[in-house]
Design an enzyme around this catalytic site. Structure first.
Site, mmCIF file in Angstrom:
data_model
loop_
_atom_site.group_PDB
_atom_site.id
_atom_site.type_symbol
_atom_site.label_atom_id
_atom_site.label_comp_id
_atom_site.label_asym_id
_atom_site.label_seq_id
_atom_site.Cartn_x
_atom_site.Cartn_y
_atom_site.Cartn_z
ATOM 1 C CG HIS A 78 -14.743 15.009 -17.508
ATOM 2 N ND1 HIS A 78 -13.902 16.075 -17.291
ATOM 3 C CD2 HIS A 78 -15.147 14.592 -16.291
ATOM 4 C CE1 HIS A 78 -13.813 16.287 -15.977
ATOM 5 N NE2 HIS A 78 -14.560 15.405 -15.360
ATOM 6 C CG HIS B 255 -12.327 17.934 -12.195
ATOM 7 N ND1 HIS B 255 -11.375 16.985 -11.966
ATOM 8 C CD2 HIS B 255 -13.466 17.268 -12.469
ATOM 9 C CE1 HIS B 255 -11.923 15.777 -12.080
ATOM 10 N NE2 HIS B 255 -13.179 15.924 -12.399
#
Ligand SMILES: Nc1ncnc2c1ncn2[C@@H]1O[C@H](COP(=O)(O)OP(=O)(O)O)[C@@H](O)[C@H]1O
Ligand SMILES: Nc1ncnc2c1ncn2[C@@H]1O[C@H](COP(=O)(O)OP(=O)(O)O)[C@@H](O)[C@H]1O
Ligand SMILES: [Mg+2]
Ligand SMILES: [Mg+2]
Ligand SMILES: [Mg+2]
Ligand SMILES: [Mg+2]
Lengths: 331, 209, 331, 209
Positions: free
Chosen positions: C55, C217
């Site tokens: 991320h 994700h």
């Protein structure tokens, strides 16, 4: 082509509208002709840059304290016309003169030159600094010369810093020229970029191919090479840069690891790691660095490496405060 | 018979029509060794010129050429915009209300010199200079050997057309095509071709005058 | 999968090495277990965050003055284990206690909770703040609750600002909780992301499809919708956010238009433009905004929109200086 | 006959072997309703446990369970790591050098309560609780009705296996599978299945004792 856009013909204007709105504390957008100036004008030598759109955040993202006074975004990958450049020069000049930073493409060079002549004719003093840092292109009498790529960011930074510190037109020009002389870049693409109004990428690469020495307009590069590890690809860029501009052990450099627009940050960190290893091995000191998508080619995936030797003076210019939409430090 | 404002307007009209007619052809030439926009650029430019001229009445050739210059510069863009813009600015400076053969030759010479100065190109670099420079020389010679205005333009137009054809085998060393190196040979230079159409329009406008 | 990486197994560690080297003035990297702390430790309440890697720049990119004291990057898309979180808590705590900011995923929640218990057992005072801002997921007793996505950035900012101003453990926790309560996000993907060690995208989209309400994700989203213009897609996100958390005319908000990792900046500006139009129409005031790739999903292409209502106090926290690798202002 | 440190070590050995044997099967179950790593997570965790136990000699059951807990927590990750880590921490607290039937039932009860507290899940949410909770109840009942250690473990293991099978039709409301909503029905919960293998290993280790 899959992209978050509306009508392809409106991309440039909508990008500018969104950008200007998001950064209205820093910049003002002028239209017909399009240019971007500071929200709060200032005294002293003005620094103006510009060129085709599609390289965001370059140039408009760097309008603000310590960097540019105005940016002139042309159509996608197409130089702005002299009237737009002229409007920016006239808007930015407060009597102390203007330094134009121009990437070395025939269209940019000629349009900025015309604009400068027109501006001079109406009493503005204008100097132009050419950036031609791309070692992928042969610098010879047989071409229009090297292209200006990510090194432009470094030239804009030092010029803006000298101007912000109250430097004279000669001083701003000289600092910009010195950086333009010393900076070198080279890039590669894993995926070409797509002009919104064209809809097809400028070149297609298979999963096994990399375009080495790619330009920032989706121009094909120096050669097409095999896909390889990040370290190996980074080495190819570093070899070319260091061969073109040999550096000695102990030299201090400013390093920019630049994404081409759609390159995830984590991949840039991996490339940076390898560049640092290479420079460590050569005893070259990374005095300052920047890692991110700064000088882009729309949705191209890839990376460029920019290196400039830097003495204490240049480092002080680099460290000077900057407050722009795309880069802020020291304030 | 001297050329006047009427000629300038007719020339511009014919040039606009030529840009339209040859639009695809010029873009195709630019696709081969450039970025596939030369025909579009010129057409957009001259369409805007037509509009500009129809909106504001022009006093004389000098003012007309200046308006054309400013319009081309702001509408054509790229390399060709400033080059042609410069050419028209120089035409403007050299123009007179009534132009004799010698004046016409001097105007073409001024335009050609302007393009060379702006683009820092010389003959043989596969650019529009390869149309303008021979055109300028031919126009001078014709004027010196006593040709009238049409004769001067005749000489210029046919030298430009020849010059454009001669770019076929040249290797580009200026402009976008220079990045291709040897691969630029075997293609006509789009700017040289479009320039020959411009001079042809000048001739046809005078022929009718 | 085409990416600038070396051995897929080494991605996390190489990214951290490159990142830490490029930002050695701000952060220090600790290994086995991996965590990132400040180069210069400080006094006061410590703010710690973390979660699976992939991320970037979240979380490690926000370690520094005015924001995080430590970040714990787990394996790709996988929560760090309690020993790593514990090491970060122990490293960051200087006696004033620690606030952990945790995205609401079962793995993150449980591992941070264990770490907190272990840390408390050895004398650290630890508070945990959950972020669950993703309106794409039903918030009900029938799920593990909403996911934490880009709103995490806002929670980390206000928590860090209160801590930097000398706030108590209670005060830091309260500010973080208040922001976590008020912030809402939703995202979409034009292209799924690819885990380096998997090599295939988590989901495949045709040129005509968009994954709406996507997770960070590569989880599939709420629904698959037709590809549409930037404005129409933006409207779908805005509709969902405003339906979930109605705002009144005159309300001031902080707005984050966030790229998913491989989204070119120019497209984010176009989305921002539309968000601003929507908020203008509703009379909602964009008091502050941020546009960029901040909370990403590897090489996903797409965008998320995050909105939080903000009063004067929150705006003051937002405006407080921050000096981290990925975000700097006011110093 | 009381269970001792020897049983603990044998249980761990059999659990490690079970994690290895069922690795693919558990990962496949997790692929259907999770993120396809449960088998890998467990196998990695127990392999590390084996190493840890072989490197540092363990004094007694309490220390051994604690080492297992710490190793699983730092190596399994995800949801299962903290859940099983907590279970083993509770086993450690409840363990004695010599464990009678009542002690064994109390240990299973402690582990089950630990998992429920950690995961905030109750029975019927399609998680490993659906193996542990019935196992705990069955173990208590067996102990109360006078079963020996093996009898208690027998009751626990078979209740766990049943419980795991019962997750098939459940709709998940905790963990990753809950995002699937109704689509989670029709698949076994990987954590419940692996938990039943763990309790089965405990039984087999005692059977041999
Ligand atoms: N330096 C130069 N000097 C003279 N003519 C040039 C030069 N560079 C380019 N040209 C001319 O410009 C033409 C290309 O024009 P155009 O396609 O409109 O611009 P661009 O190359 O910017 O897309 C070339 O065919 C050539 O004739
Ligand atoms: N809140 C919870 N309470 C109890 N067990 C849970 C909970 N959440 C998940 N689990 C269990 O964890 C298992 C998944 O473990 P694993 O795949 O290793 O972790 P992750 O889901 O993080 O990838 C599920 O099958 C379920 O049995
Ligand atoms: Mg062209
Ligand atoms: Mg062009
Ligand atoms: Mg899993
Ligand atoms: Mg997992």
């Amino acid at each position: 082509m899959k992209a978050l856009i509306n009508n392809p013909q409106d991309v440039v204007v909508e990008v500018l509208e969104g950008f200007a709105r998001a950064n209205s504390d820093l910049v003002s957008l002028y239209k017909d002709p399009n240019w971007v100036g500071r929200a709060a004008p200032r005294q002293g030598v003005a620094v103006v840059s510009g060129g085709g759109s599609g390289h965001e955040p370059l140039h408009a993202g760097f309008v603000g304290d310590g960097m540019l006074d105005a940016a002139v975004p042309g159509p996608m990958f197409t130089s702005p016309t002299p009237d737009a450049v002229l409007a920016a020069i006239e808007g930015a000049d407060n009597g102390a003169g203007v330094v134009c930073i121009v990437k070395n493409y025939t269209g940019d060079v000629l349009n900025f030159e015309m604009a400068a002549e027109l501006a001079e004719a109406s009493g503005h003093e204008v100097r132009s600094v050419l950036v031609a840092d791309d070692v992928a292109v042969e610098d010879s009498t047989f071409t229009a010369g090297r292209r200006g790529v990510a090194g432009t960011l470094l030239v804009e930074k030092v010029a803006g810093a000298v101007a912000a510190s109250g430097g004279s037109l000669d001083e701003v020009e000289a600092a910009a020229n010195a950086m333009a002389e010393s900076v070198r870049s080279m890039g590669l693409a894993l995926r070409g970029c797509t002009l919104p109004h064209v809809g097809e990428p400028g070149f297609e690469l298979s999963d096994q191919e990399v375009e080495l020495g790619v330009g920032i307009h989706g121009e094909p590069g120096r050669s097409r090479v095999d896909m390889a590890s990040a370290d190996e690809l980074t080495d190819q860029l570093m070899d070319a840069i260091l061969a073109d501009k040999p550096l000695d052990a102990g030299d201090a450099v400013i390093l920019l690891v630049n994404g081409m627009g759609a390159t995830p940050g984590y991949q840039l960190d991996i490339v940076f790691r390898r560049v640092a290893q290479r420079l460590d091995d050569a005893g070259i000191v990374i005095a300052r660095n920047l890692v991110g998508n700064y000088v882009t080619s729309l949705d191209m995936e890839g990376v460029s490496i920019t290196i400039a030797k830097a003495d204490e003076n240049v480092l002080a210019l680099w460290d000077a405060p900057v407050h722009t939409p795309a880069w802020r430090k020291g304030c | 018979m001297a050329l006047n404002q009427e000629w300038v307007l007719r020339w511009t009209e014919l040039a606009t029509r030529a840009a339209q007619t040859h639009r695809e052809e010029l873009t195709a030439l630019d696709r081969a060794i450039g970025d596939a926009d030369h025909g579009e650029n010129l057409d957009r430019g001259f369409t805007a010129v037509s509009e500009a001229l129809s909106q504001t009445p022009q006093e004389d050739p000098a003012q007309t050429f200046r308006t054309i210059a400013m319009t081309l510069m702001s509408k054509v863009g790229g390399a060709a915009g400033p080059l042609l813009g410069t050419a028209y600015l120089r035409l403007s400076s050299a123009a007179k209300p009534a132009m004799e053969a010698g004046d016409v030759a001097a105007m073409i010479e001024a335009a050609s010199a302007g393009i060379q100065a702006r683009g820092r190109a010389t003959e043989g670099e596969k650019t529009m200079v390869d149309a303008w420079a021979p055109a300028s020389r031919a126009a001078q010679e014709a004027a010196q050997s006593g040709a009238d205005c049409v004769g001067v333009l005749q000489a210029a137009a046919s030298a430009a057309a020849n010059g454009a054809q001669n770019t076929l085998d040249m290797v580009a060393t200026k402009g976008r095509a220079s990045y291709l190196g040897e691969r630029s040979a075997g293609h006509l230079d789009p700017g040289a071709v479009s320039s020959s159409y411009l001079l042809d329009a000048a001739l046809k406008a005078a022929d009718k005058a």
